[in-house]
Write a protein that holds these residues in place. Structure first.
Motif, mmCIF file in Angstrom:
data_model
loop_
_atom_site.group_PDB
_atom_site.id
_atom_site.type_symbol
_atom_site.label_atom_id
_atom_site.label_comp_id
_atom_site.label_asym_id
_atom_site.label_seq_id
_atom_site.Cartn_x
_atom_site.Cartn_y
_atom_site.Cartn_z
ATOM 1 N N LYS A 106 -0.841 11.110 -4.931
ATOM 2 C CA LYS A 106 -0.658 12.062 -6.029
ATOM 3 C C LYS A 106 -1.867 12.973 -6.234
ATOM 4 N N PHE A 107 -2.996 12.641 -5.611
ATOM 5 C CA PHE A 107 -4.196 13.469 -5.710
ATOM 6 C C PHE A 107 -4.347 14.425 -4.523
ATOM 7 N N GLY A 108 -3.417 14.341 -3.563
ATOM 8 C CA GLY A 108 -3.472 15.207 -2.397
ATOM 9 C C GLY A 108 -4.257 14.642 -1.228
ATOM 10 N N VAL A 109 -4.648 13.374 -1.313
ATOM 11 C CA VAL A 109 -5.377 12.725 -0.223
ATOM 12 C C VAL A 109 -4.367 12.093 0.732
ATOM 13 N N THR A 110 -4.545 12.318 2.025
ATOM 14 C CA THR A 110 -3.611 11.796 3.023
ATOM 15 C C THR A 110 -4.125 10.473 3.589
ATOM 16 N N TRP A 111 -3.196 9.538 3.738
ATOM 17 C CA TRP A 111 -3.480 8.186 4.236
ATOM 18 C C TRP A 111 -2.568 7.884 5.423
ATOM 19 N N GLN A 112 -3.066 7.055 6.320
ATOM 20 C CA GLN A 112 -2.260 6.501 7.414
ATOM 21 C C GLN A 112 -2.239 4.989 7.207
ATOM 22 N N ILE A 113 -1.056 4.446 6.976
ATOM 23 C CA ILE A 113 -0.893 3.002 6.759
ATOM 24 C C ILE A 113 -0.237 2.453 8.013
ATOM 25 N N ILE A 114 -0.988 1.689 8.808
ATOM 26 C CA ILE A 114 -0.491 1.262 10.115
ATOM 27 C C ILE A 114 -0.720 -0.238 10.335
ATOM 28 N N PRO A 115 0.079 -0.828 11.239
ATOM 29 C CA PRO A 115 -0.163 -2.233 11.585
ATOM 30 C C PRO A 115 -1.418 -2.355 12.453
ATOM 31 N N LEU A 146 0.825 -1.205 0.000
ATOM 32 C CA LEU A 146 0.000 0.000 0.000
ATOM 33 C C LEU A 146 0.860 1.255 0.000
ATOM 34 N N TRP A 147 1.933 1.232 0.781
ATOM 35 C CA TRP A 147 2.835 2.387 0.844
ATOM 36 C C TRP A 147 3.413 2.692 -0.542
ATOM 37 N N ALA A 148 3.855 1.651 -1.244
ATOM 38 C CA ALA A 148 4.436 1.841 -2.571
ATOM 39 C C ALA A 148 3.404 2.407 -3.551
ATOM 40 N N CYS A 149 2.196 1.896 -3.508
ATOM 41 C CA CYS A 149 1.148 2.369 -4.420
ATOM 42 C C CYS A 149 0.742 3.805 -4.118
ATOM 43 N N LEU A 150 0.515 4.113 -2.859
ATOM 44 C CA LEU A 150 0.020 5.437 -2.496
ATOM 45 C C LEU A 150 1.090 6.519 -2.568
ATOM 46 N N SER A 151 2.338 6.145 -2.345
ATOM 47 C CA SER A 151 3.398 7.160 -2.354
ATOM 48 C C SER A 151 3.901 7.473 -3.763
ATOM 49 N N GLU A 152 3.538 6.643 -4.750
ATOM 50 C CA GLU A 152 3.982 6.897 -6.117
ATOM 51 C C GLU A 152 3.396 8.224 -6.609
ATOM 52 N N GLY A 153 4.256 9.192 -6.822
ATOM 53 C CA GLY A 153 3.817 10.515 -7.242
ATOM 54 C C GLY A 153 3.316 11.379 -6.101
ATOM 55 N N GLY A 154 3.408 10.856 -4.878
ATOM 56 C CA GLY A 154 2.921 11.595 -3.711
ATOM 57 C C GLY A 154 4.051 12.048 -2.803
ATOM 58 N N ILE A 155 3.709 12.270 -1.542
ATOM 59 C CA ILE A 155 4.672 12.754 -0.558
ATOM 60 C C ILE A 155 4.692 11.802 0.630
ATOM 61 N N GLU A 156 5.855 11.217 0.911
ATOM 62 C CA GLU A 156 6.006 10.339 2.061
ATOM 63 C C GLU A 156 6.253 11.176 3.306
ATOM 64 N N MET A 157 5.579 10.803 4.384
ATOM 65 C CA MET A 157 5.758 11.473 5.666
ATOM 66 C C MET A 157 6.128 10.423 6.705
ATOM 67 N N GLN A 158 6.399 10.850 7.897
ATOM 68 C CA GLN A 158 6.783 9.899 8.937
ATOM 69 C C GLN A 158 5.562 9.306 9.637
ATOM 70 N N CYS A 159 5.809 8.277 10.421
ATOM 71 C CA CYS A 159 4.789 7.621 11.256
ATOM 72 C C CYS A 159 3.663 6.977 10.449
ATOM 73 N N GLY A 160 3.968 6.498 9.231
ATOM 74 C CA GLY A 160 2.967 5.800 8.439
ATOM 75 C C GLY A 160 2.040 6.695 7.644
ATOM 76 N N TRP A 161 2.326 7.989 7.560
ATOM 77 C CA TRP A 161 1.478 8.913 6.809
ATOM 78 C C TRP A 161 2.052 9.121 5.408
ATOM 79 N N VAL A 162 1.167 9.195 4.426
ATOM 80 C CA VAL A 162 1.566 9.456 3.051
ATOM 81 C C VAL A 162 0.440 10.237 2.373
ATOM 82 N N THR A 163 0.809 11.208 1.554
ATOM 83 C CA THR A 163 -0.177 11.934 0.749
ATOM 84 C C THR A 163 -0.017 11.454 -0.688
#
Length: 71
Positions: free
Chosen positions: A61-70, A42-59
């Motif tokens: 390429k459309f500007g939508v922010t996601w939290q990918i967590i265990p 999921l991280w690889a798919c969502l971060s493609e063209g987006g912005i990686e952040m710390q603590c499992g957060w990624v925005t």
């Protein structure tokens, strides 16, 4: 104008607030994953063209922010 949808038994309501409302990380989607392979996928798919952040957060390429967590 609004749209309602259901994803895996979770209801969502989206509103078109117009151009004066920009996307922010204050509204994000959280995905709990059962294993590291799912997190990595999921991280690889969502971060493609987006912005990686710390603590499992990624925005994405459309500007939508996601939290990918265990789970």
């Amino acid at each position: 104008m609004s749209i309602e949808m259901e994803i895996e038994d979770h209801g969502f309501l989206f509103l078109n607030g117009g151009p004066e409302f920009e996307r922010t990380p204050a509204a994000s989607f959280m995905i709990e994953c059962d294993n590291q392979n799912r997190i990595d996928h999921l991280w690889a798919c969502l971060s493609e063209g987006g912005i990686e952040m710390q603590c499992g957060w990624v925005t994405d390429k459309f500007g939508v922010t996601w939290q990918i967590i265990p789970a």
